[in-house]
Design a protein around this motif. Structure first.
Motif, mmCIF file in Angstrom:
data_model
loop_
_atom_site.group_PDB
_atom_site.id
_atom_site.type_symbol
_atom_site.label_atom_id
_atom_site.label_comp_id
_atom_site.label_asym_id
_atom_site.label_seq_id
_atom_site.Cartn_x
_atom_site.Cartn_y
_atom_site.Cartn_z
ATOM 1 N N LEU A 128 -6.433 8.329 -17.436
ATOM 2 C CA LEU A 128 -7.072 9.556 -16.962
ATOM 3 C C LEU A 128 -8.379 9.832 -17.706
ATOM 4 C CD1 LEU A 128 -3.965 11.915 -16.546
ATOM 5 C CD2 LEU A 128 -5.327 10.823 -14.746
ATOM 6 N N VAL A 129 -8.365 9.597 -19.012
ATOM 7 C CA VAL A 129 -9.580 9.826 -19.801
ATOM 8 C C VAL A 129 -10.709 8.910 -19.341
ATOM 9 C CG1 VAL A 129 -10.594 9.525 -22.092
ATOM 10 C CG2 VAL A 129 -8.433 10.768 -21.829
ATOM 11 N N LEU A 130 -10.422 7.630 -19.192
ATOM 12 C CA LEU A 130 -11.457 6.678 -18.774
ATOM 13 C C LEU A 130 -11.964 6.999 -17.365
ATOM 14 C CD1 LEU A 130 -9.959 3.310 -20.120
ATOM 15 C CD2 LEU A 130 -11.804 4.699 -21.107
ATOM 16 N N ALA A 131 -11.044 7.358 -16.456
ATOM 17 C CA ALA A 131 -11.459 7.671 -15.092
ATOM 18 C C ALA A 131 -12.336 8.916 -15.057
ATOM 19 C CB ALA A 131 -10.232 7.855 -14.204
ATOM 20 N N ALA A 132 -11.961 9.932 -15.840
ATOM 21 C CA ALA A 132 -12.735 11.173 -15.839
ATOM 22 C C ALA A 132 -14.146 10.942 -16.386
ATOM 23 C CB ALA A 132 -12.003 12.235 -16.666
ATOM 24 N N HIS A 133 -14.240 10.214 -17.498
ATOM 25 C CA HIS A 133 -15.559 9.979 -18.080
ATOM 26 C C HIS A 133 -16.404 9.064 -17.195
ATOM 27 C CE1 HIS A 133 -13.814 11.778 -21.698
ATOM 28 N NE2 HIS A 133 -15.054 11.877 -22.171
ATOM 29 N N ALA A 134 -15.761 8.093 -16.550
ATOM 30 C CA ALA A 134 -16.516 7.225 -15.644
ATOM 31 C C ALA A 134 -17.055 8.023 -14.453
ATOM 32 C CB ALA A 134 -15.638 6.080 -15.153
ATOM 33 N N ALA A 135 -16.227 8.943 -13.917
ATOM 34 C CA ALA A 135 -16.670 9.766 -12.790
ATOM 35 C C ALA A 135 -17.823 10.682 -13.197
ATOM 36 C CB ALA A 135 -15.499 10.570 -12.248
ATOM 37 N N LEU A 136 -17.672 11.336 -14.365
ATOM 38 C CA LEU A 136 -18.738 12.231 -14.825
ATOM 39 C C LEU A 136 -20.031 11.458 -15.085
ATOM 40 C CD1 LEU A 136 -16.644 14.426 -17.282
ATOM 41 C CD2 LEU A 136 -17.679 15.171 -15.120
ATOM 42 N N LEU A 137 -19.894 10.252 -15.669
ATOM 43 C CA LEU A 137 -21.069 9.429 -15.926
ATOM 44 C C LEU A 137 -21.750 9.036 -14.609
ATOM 45 C CD1 LEU A 137 -22.813 7.785 -17.929
ATOM 46 C CD2 LEU A 137 -21.178 5.920 -17.664
ATOM 47 N N ALA A 138 -20.958 8.657 -13.613
ATOM 48 C CA ALA A 138 -21.521 8.237 -12.327
ATOM 49 C C ALA A 138 -22.212 9.395 -11.625
ATOM 50 C CB ALA A 138 -20.416 7.663 -11.440
ATOM 51 N N VAL A 139 -21.573 10.568 -11.641
ATOM 52 C CA VAL A 139 -22.189 11.729 -10.989
ATOM 53 C C VAL A 139 -23.496 12.104 -11.672
ATOM 54 C CG1 VAL A 139 -21.900 14.175 -10.477
ATOM 55 C CG2 VAL A 139 -20.001 12.599 -10.115
ATOM 56 N N GLY A 140 -23.525 12.081 -13.018
ATOM 57 C CA GLY A 140 -24.764 12.401 -13.732
ATOM 58 C C GLY A 140 -25.869 11.395 -13.453
ATOM 59 N N ALA A 141 -25.501 10.096 -13.469
ATOM 60 C CA ALA A 141 -26.507 9.072 -13.202
ATOM 61 C C ALA A 141 -27.036 9.176 -11.773
ATOM 62 C CB ALA A 141 -25.916 7.684 -13.452
ATOM 63 N N LEU A 142 -26.152 9.499 -10.827
ATOM 64 C CA LEU A 142 -26.577 9.653 -9.441
ATOM 65 C C LEU A 142 -27.539 10.836 -9.294
ATOM 66 C CD1 LEU A 142 -26.328 8.768 -6.495
ATOM 67 C CD2 LEU A 142 -24.359 10.301 -6.280
ATOM 68 N N ALA A 143 -27.224 11.929 -9.954
ATOM 69 C CA ALA A 143 -28.119 13.090 -9.896
ATOM 70 C C ALA A 143 -29.480 12.763 -10.517
ATOM 71 C CB ALA A 143 -27.478 14.277 -10.618
ATOM 72 N N GLN A 144 -29.437 12.005 -11.630
ATOM 73 C CA GLN A 144 -30.712 11.616 -12.253
ATOM 74 C C GLN A 144 -31.530 10.719 -11.321
ATOM 75 O OE1 GLN A 144 -32.134 8.551 -15.618
ATOM 76 N NE2 GLN A 144 -30.444 9.862 -16.259
ATOM 77 N N ALA A 145 -30.858 9.735 -10.677
ATOM 78 C CA ALA A 145 -31.569 8.837 -9.769
ATOM 79 C C ALA A 145 -32.147 9.602 -8.590
ATOM 80 C CB ALA A 145 -30.626 7.736 -9.284
ATOM 81 N N ARG A 146 -31.407 10.570 -8.073
ATOM 82 C CA ARG A 146 -31.915 11.367 -6.952
ATOM 83 C C ARG A 146 -33.146 12.168 -7.364
ATOM 84 N NH1 ARG A 146 -31.334 16.536 -5.055
ATOM 85 N NH2 ARG A 146 -31.399 16.788 -2.772
ATOM 86 N N SER A 147 -33.085 12.793 -8.544
ATOM 87 C CA SER A 147 -34.241 13.558 -9.015
ATOM 88 C C SER A 147 -35.456 12.655 -9.226
ATOM 89 C CB SER A 147 -33.889 14.274 -10.319
ATOM 90 O OG SER A 147 -32.856 15.213 -10.112
ATOM 91 N N ALA A 148 -35.207 11.463 -9.813
ATOM 92 C CA ALA A 148 -36.313 10.533 -10.028
ATOM 93 C C ALA A 148 -36.905 10.061 -8.700
ATOM 94 C CB ALA A 148 -35.836 9.337 -10.848
ATOM 95 N N LEU A 149 -36.027 9.843 -7.717
ATOM 96 C CA LEU A 149 -36.511 9.414 -6.405
ATOM 97 C C LEU A 149 -37.361 10.501 -5.763
ATOM 98 C CD1 LEU A 149 -36.532 7.398 -4.072
ATOM 99 C CD2 LEU A 149 -34.407 8.434 -3.256
#
Length: 384
Positions: free
Chosen positions: A138-159
């Motif tokens: 659960l810990v690994l899945a939660a951190h992976a999801a949060l990391l992916a959502v943050g990176a996606l938001a960053q990529a969208r803003s950069a785009l």
């Protein structure tokens, strides 16, 4: 084609003050909820209440720092999460913030640190009813999801930022192209005004000079010269109106007449002779040059006659126009060099504009003193 988000620069994420405040308030609520849940479950006696409260307060106090210095603040909150569950909400939020504001490699390291801290917390303060293995998953899945959502938001803003910058650059390029087109059009209009008016005004100056220096002429001759001056002024005004017509805002108001071409060369020579000039013209062309070429030939002869009338009045002028398709057209205008004062001022731009005209059609132009005469010589390509 859209820019690749991987190639775009990471931009600093600066959320507004109310967003930081709202996040801090949410962490207070979630930390309190975690504390209540932890204390109401079996095994809560493993750690003192004061420790949980102190760690929770410290974690909440570090939340505003996440938006200023995300990496050190995230590591500090992760350490606190290893001590007490009350720091878990702030630690998981830190994983998202780092993923949102820093490069992926840095965000992965912070996510690993946060996951390790939660695993440590699960080792010495296990969750009641949940095996350690499932806790790690659960810990690994939660951190992976949060990391992916943050990176996606960053990529969208950069785009979006890249597209905005591209649109701004395209608009700037468009404005620059418009400015260059306006400058080119102004130069073209100035060249047209010089070509059209310089010839006409030099004729007027010649007739006006005759009126000034020959006051003893017969009344008939004086009246004739005055009539020519009046007619020339009228024609000059008409030609000026035609040239300035290109500056009208509404193209439907009227279209300026086309520039004169080789068909009007005879009229140009007649005007020069009528003004008292001695002009010897030889035209030997094998066919009719096309429009742009014919207009350039006309302008060459016109500029040559105008310069001769300005700088060598009353001197004979020789004009030679020869050519055929495939071989090109040669235009030569010569007049003797004499230390004669010219009363007509020159702008010095006529030959400059003429050189540009010749260059545009792919020809070459030479002008200057040659022995005892001034020579204007040009070669223009004439496709077969």
């Amino acid at each position: 084609m859209s820019p690749d988000p991987r190639t775009l620069p990471v931009r600093t994420w600066r959320p507004s003050g109310w967003a930081v405040g709202a996040t801090t308030g949410a962490m207070v609520v979630l930390s309190a909820w975690t504390l209540v849940g932890e204390r109401s479950s079996p095994g809560s006696h493993a750690a003192p209440l004061a420790l949980d409260i102190a760690v929770g307060l410290a974690a909440v106090a570090l939340v505003p720092a996440l938006f200023r210095r995300p990496v050190p603040a995230a590591v500090a909150v992760a350490v606190l999460a290893a001590l007490a569950p009350t720091a878990t909400p702030a630690s998981t939020a830190a994983t998202y913030v780092v993923g949102r504001s820093r490069r992926l490699a840095t965000a992965v390291v912070v996510a690993v640190v946060g996951s390790a801290a939660h695993v440590v917390s699960g080792l010495w303060r296990p969750v009641h009813g949940l095996a350690l293995g499932w806790w790690v998953v659960l810990v690994l899945a939660a951190h992976a999801a949060l990391l992916a959502v943050g990176a996606l938001a960053q990529a969208r803003s950069a785009l979006l930022a890249g597209l905005t910058e591209r649109a701004r650059t395209a608009e700037a390029d468009r404005d620059r192209h418009v400015a260059e087109a306006v400058a080119a059009e102004r130069t073209r209009i100035a060249r047209e005004m010089h070509d059209v008016l310089a010839h006409r005004l030099s004729l007027l100056a010649t007739y006006a000079g005759a009126l000034e220096y020959r006051p003893d002429a017969s009344p008939e001759r004086l009246a004739q010269a005055a009539g020519v001056v009046r007619s020339g002024v009228h024609q000059a005004l008409e030609e000026l109106r035609d040239v300035v017509g290109v500056l009208r805002d509404d193209p439907g108001d009227g279209v300026p007449p086309p520039s004169p071409d080789l068909d009007q060369l005879d009229g140009l020579v007649r005007e020069a002779r009528a003004a008292g000039g001695h002009v010897d013209v030889v035209v030997d062309l094998d066919g009719d040059p096309p429009g742009m070429l014919g207009r350039t030939v006309y302008r060459l002869v016109q500029e040559g006659l105008t310069n001769a009338r300005k700088h060598a009045p009353a001197e004979p002028v020789r004009v030679r126009v020869t050519g055929r398709p495939g071989a090109g057209v040669e235009v030569t205008v010569t007049n003797p060099l004499r230390p004669v004062r010219a009363d007509v001022p020159g702008s010095g731009t006529g030959l400059v504009g003429l050189t540009e005209r010749v260059r545009i059609v792919g020809g070459r132009l030479e002008h200057g003193p040659d022995s005892a005469e001034f020579r204007l010589s040009a070669w223009l390509p004439w496709p077969p």
